[in-house]
Design a protein around this motif. Structure first.
Motif, PDB file in Angstrom:
ATOM      1  N   LYS A 125       9.687   8.892   3.901  1.00  0.00           N
ATOM      2  CA  LYS A 125       9.958   8.708   2.311  1.00  0.00           C
ATOM      3  C   LYS A 125      10.616  10.145   1.757  1.00  0.00           C
ATOM      4  CE  LYS A 125       5.375   7.569   1.380  1.00  0.00           C
ATOM      5  NZ  LYS A 125       4.484   6.978   0.597  1.00  0.00           N
ATOM      6  N   TRP A 126      11.368  10.151   0.689  1.00  0.00           N
ATOM      7  CA  TRP A 126      11.886  11.512   0.340  1.00  0.00           C
ATOM      8  C   TRP A 126      12.815  12.066   1.207  1.00  0.00           C
ATOM      9  CZ3 TRP A 126       6.381  11.543   0.513  1.00  0.00           C
ATOM     10  CH2 TRP A 126       5.649  10.741  -0.551  1.00  0.00           C
ATOM     11  N   ARG A 145      14.704   6.893   0.342  1.00  0.00           N
ATOM     12  CA  ARG A 145      13.790   6.966   1.770  1.00  0.00           C
ATOM     13  C   ARG A 145      14.639   6.564   2.798  1.00  0.00           C
ATOM     14  NH1 ARG A 145       8.664   3.507   1.740  1.00  0.00           N
ATOM     15  NH2 ARG A 145       8.331   4.430   3.872  1.00  0.00           N
ATOM     16  N   LEU A 182       0.975   4.986   1.509  1.00  0.00           N
ATOM     17  CA  LEU A 182       0.446   5.880   2.523  1.00  0.00           C
ATOM     18  C   LEU A 182       1.245   7.221   2.581  1.00  0.00           C
ATOM     19  CD1 LEU A 182      -0.202   2.855   4.213  1.00  0.00           C
ATOM     20  CD2 LEU A 182      -1.411   4.526   5.403  1.00  0.00           C
ATOM     21  N   SER A 183       0.856   8.356   1.872  1.00  0.00           N
ATOM     22  CA  SER A 183       1.349   9.493   2.058  1.00  0.00           C
ATOM     23  C   SER A 183       0.331  10.736   2.586  1.00  0.00           C
ATOM     24  CB  SER A 183       1.788   9.815   0.497  1.00  0.00           C
ATOM     25  OG  SER A 183       2.551   8.895   0.067  1.00  0.00           O
ATOM     26  N   ALA A 184       1.060  11.560   3.440  1.00  0.00           N
ATOM     27  CA  ALA A 184       0.052  12.371   3.846  1.00  0.00           C
ATOM     28  C   ALA A 184      -0.206  13.774   2.944  1.00  0.00           C
ATOM     29  CB  ALA A 184       0.592  13.038   5.327  1.00  0.00           C
ATOM     30  N   HIS A 201       6.548   5.428  -3.183  1.00  0.00           N
ATOM     31  CA  HIS A 201       6.996   4.635  -2.089  1.00  0.00           C
ATOM     32  C   HIS A 201       8.285   5.449  -1.607  1.00  0.00           C
ATOM     33  CE1 HIS A 201       4.588   1.505  -1.879  1.00  0.00           C
ATOM     34  NE2 HIS A 201       4.515   1.158  -3.074  1.00  0.00           N
ATOM     35  N   PRO A 219       0.688  -1.285   0.052  1.00  0.00           N
ATOM     36  CA  PRO A 219       0.125  -0.140  -0.017  1.00  0.00           C
ATOM     37  C   PRO A 219       0.632   1.091   0.095  1.00  0.00           C
ATOM     38  CG  PRO A 219      -0.638  -1.438   1.626  1.00  0.00           C
ATOM     39  CD  PRO A 219       0.587  -2.051   1.222  1.00  0.00           C
ATOM     40  N   CYS A 272       2.852  -1.511   9.239  1.00  0.00           N
ATOM     41  CA  CYS A 272       2.425  -0.113   9.442  1.00  0.00           C
ATOM     42  C   CYS A 272       1.405  -0.233  10.503  1.00  0.00           C
ATOM     43  CB  CYS A 272       1.687   0.275   7.844  1.00  0.00           C
ATOM     44  SG  CYS A 272       0.720   1.660   7.966  1.00  0.00           S
ATOM     45  N   SER A 283       9.749   5.595   8.759  1.00  0.00           N
ATOM     46  CA  SER A 283      10.731   5.405   7.537  1.00  0.00           C
ATOM     47  C   SER A 283      10.458   6.372   6.642  1.00  0.00           C
ATOM     48  CB  SER A 283      10.445   4.108   7.101  1.00  0.00           C
ATOM     49  OG  SER A 283      10.823   3.103   7.699  1.00  0.00           O
ATOM     50  N   TYR A 314       7.418  16.537   5.121  1.00  0.00           N
ATOM     51  CA  TYR A 314       7.379  15.548   6.287  1.00  0.00           C
ATOM     52  C   TYR A 314       8.282  15.409   7.319  1.00  0.00           C
ATOM     53  CZ  TYR A 314       5.801  10.797   8.236  1.00  0.00           C
ATOM     54  OH  TYR A 314       5.525   9.857   8.935  1.00  0.00           O
TER      55      TYR A 314
HETATM   56  N1  LIG Z   1       7.782  11.667   3.648  1.00  0.00           N
HETATM   57  C1  LIG Z   1       6.849  11.062   3.907  1.00  0.00           C
HETATM   58  N2  LIG Z   1       7.240   9.898   4.546  1.00  0.00           N
HETATM   59  C2  LIG Z   1       6.355   8.985   4.996  1.00  0.00           C
HETATM   60  C3  LIG Z   1       4.932   9.276   5.062  1.00  0.00           C
HETATM   61  C4  LIG Z   1       4.450  10.514   4.358  1.00  0.00           C
HETATM   62  O1  LIG Z   1       3.296  10.749   4.438  1.00  0.00           O
HETATM   63  N3  LIG Z   1       5.544  11.207   3.900  1.00  0.00           N
HETATM   64  N4  LIG Z   1       4.020   8.195   5.424  1.00  0.00           N
HETATM   65  C5  LIG Z   1       4.588   7.178   6.273  1.00  0.00           C
HETATM   66  C6  LIG Z   1       3.759   6.351   6.820  1.00  0.00           C
HETATM   67  S1  LIG Z   1       2.438   6.798   7.665  1.00  0.00           S
HETATM   68  C7  LIG Z   1       3.918   5.180   6.250  1.00  0.00           C
HETATM   69  S2  LIG Z   1       2.861   3.720   6.726  1.00  0.00           S
HETATM   70  C8  LIG Z   1       4.904   4.809   5.191  1.00  0.00           C
HETATM   71  C9  LIG Z   1       4.275   4.382   4.044  1.00  0.00           C
HETATM   72  O2  LIG Z   1       5.253   3.998   3.032  1.00  0.00           O
HETATM   73  P1  LIG Z   1       4.882   3.430   1.568  1.00  0.00           P
HETATM   74  O3  LIG Z   1       3.778   4.471   1.076  1.00  0.00           O
HETATM   75  O4  LIG Z   1       5.946   3.221   0.673  1.00  0.00           O
HETATM   76  O5  LIG Z   1       3.870   2.152   1.961  1.00  0.00           O
HETATM   77  O6  LIG Z   1       5.718   6.034   4.876  1.00  0.00           O
HETATM   78  C10 LIG Z   1       5.961   6.924   6.069  1.00  0.00           C
HETATM   79  N5  LIG Z   1       6.897   8.109   5.713  1.00  0.00           N
END
Ligand SMILES: Nc1nc2c(c(=O)[nH]1)N[C@H]1C(S)=C(S)[C@@H](COP(=O)(O)O)O[C@H]1N2
Ligand SMILES: [Mo]
Length: 199
Positions: free
Chosen positions: A163-164, A150, A32-34, A145, A30, A78, A161, A116
């Motif tokens: 991302k970016w 990341r 998940l990005s804010a 992802h 899945p 997650c 973890s 983030y």
């Molecule tokens: N920059 C950034 N990193 C993030 C997030 C995000 O919204 N922005 N979401 C986090 C959350 S809540 C989860 S569960 C994982 C999701 O990673 P995926 O989208 O590769 O599954 O990234 C995390 N890292």
């Protein structure tokens, strides 16, 4: 008569003891990005470690790729309750970025392109427990992802973890990141089910 196929038994045995409480296994991955997915070309990508006195160490994409590389195969968990077993990554063990860094700080803020943030104890990035990853399952990490790169901190819930990821900033005093400031647990150990503030 054996009513289970060898494949089923094999899977069950292989993942035994690897599912934290309250989680279910999934084969999907899945997203998940804010917020929106930032576009970060590798030729303008930089990654920095900034100490509490403002001293920065920077790596561009080529310099990062020239660091020692590892291929962690890890389970990820997650907080929304999915777990994925045996994910295969390639990247730089985080210790490589911290080798020459002088700091008295015990905490870090991971800060991402796009804004983030997530906070961690510095020691959770040390001793082979975390990586900066750029490859997933043999392919360049996709933007959704977290590509081009990341953070991977598989012993904590996956929101840690980032991302970016763009920067690791040392903090003498702990400070909550994006999700931690709206109710997620400050540490996030899936084996202790540290989902929210009160867990
Ligand atoms: N920059 C950034 N990193 C993030 C997030 C995000 O919204 N922005 N979401 C986090 C959350 S809540 C989860 S569960 C994982 C999701 O990673 P995926 O989208 O590769 O599954 O990234 C995390 N890292
Ligand atoms: Mo998450």
């Amino acid at each position: 008569m054996n009513t289970f196929s060898p494949g089923f038994q094999g899977r069950t045995h292989r993942f035994e003891g690897r599912l934290p409480p309250g989680q279910y296994p999934t084969e999907d991955f899945p997203v998940l990005s804010a917020g929106p997915t930032p576009n970060v070309p590798t030729d303008s990508w930089t990654f920095s470690v900034v100490t509490e006195d403002g001293t920065a160490r920077d790596w561009n994409w080529e310099q990062m790729k020239a660091l020692p590389q590892e291929e962690p195969e890890v389970d990820i968990h997650c907080v929304t309750r999915w777990s994925k077993f045996g994910t295969r990554w390639q990247g730089v063990p985080f210790d490589a970025f911290l080798d020459d860094v002088e700091t008295a700080a015990d905490f870090v803020m991971a800060e991402s392109y796009g804004g983030y943030t997530t906070n961690l104890p510095l020691e959770d990035l040390q001793d082979g427990k975390a990586w900066l990853v750029h490859t997933y399952d043999g392919y360049p990490l996709s933007p959704e992802h977290g590509g081009p790169a990341r953070l991977l901190v598989p012993h904590l819930y996956f929101w840690k973890s980032a991302k970016w990821v763009r920067r690791i900033r040392m903090m003498p005093d702990d400070d909550p990141g994006f999700w931690e400031s709206v109710g997620y647990h400050n540490y996030g150990d899936p084996w202790r089910e540290q989902r929210g503030w009160s867990d």
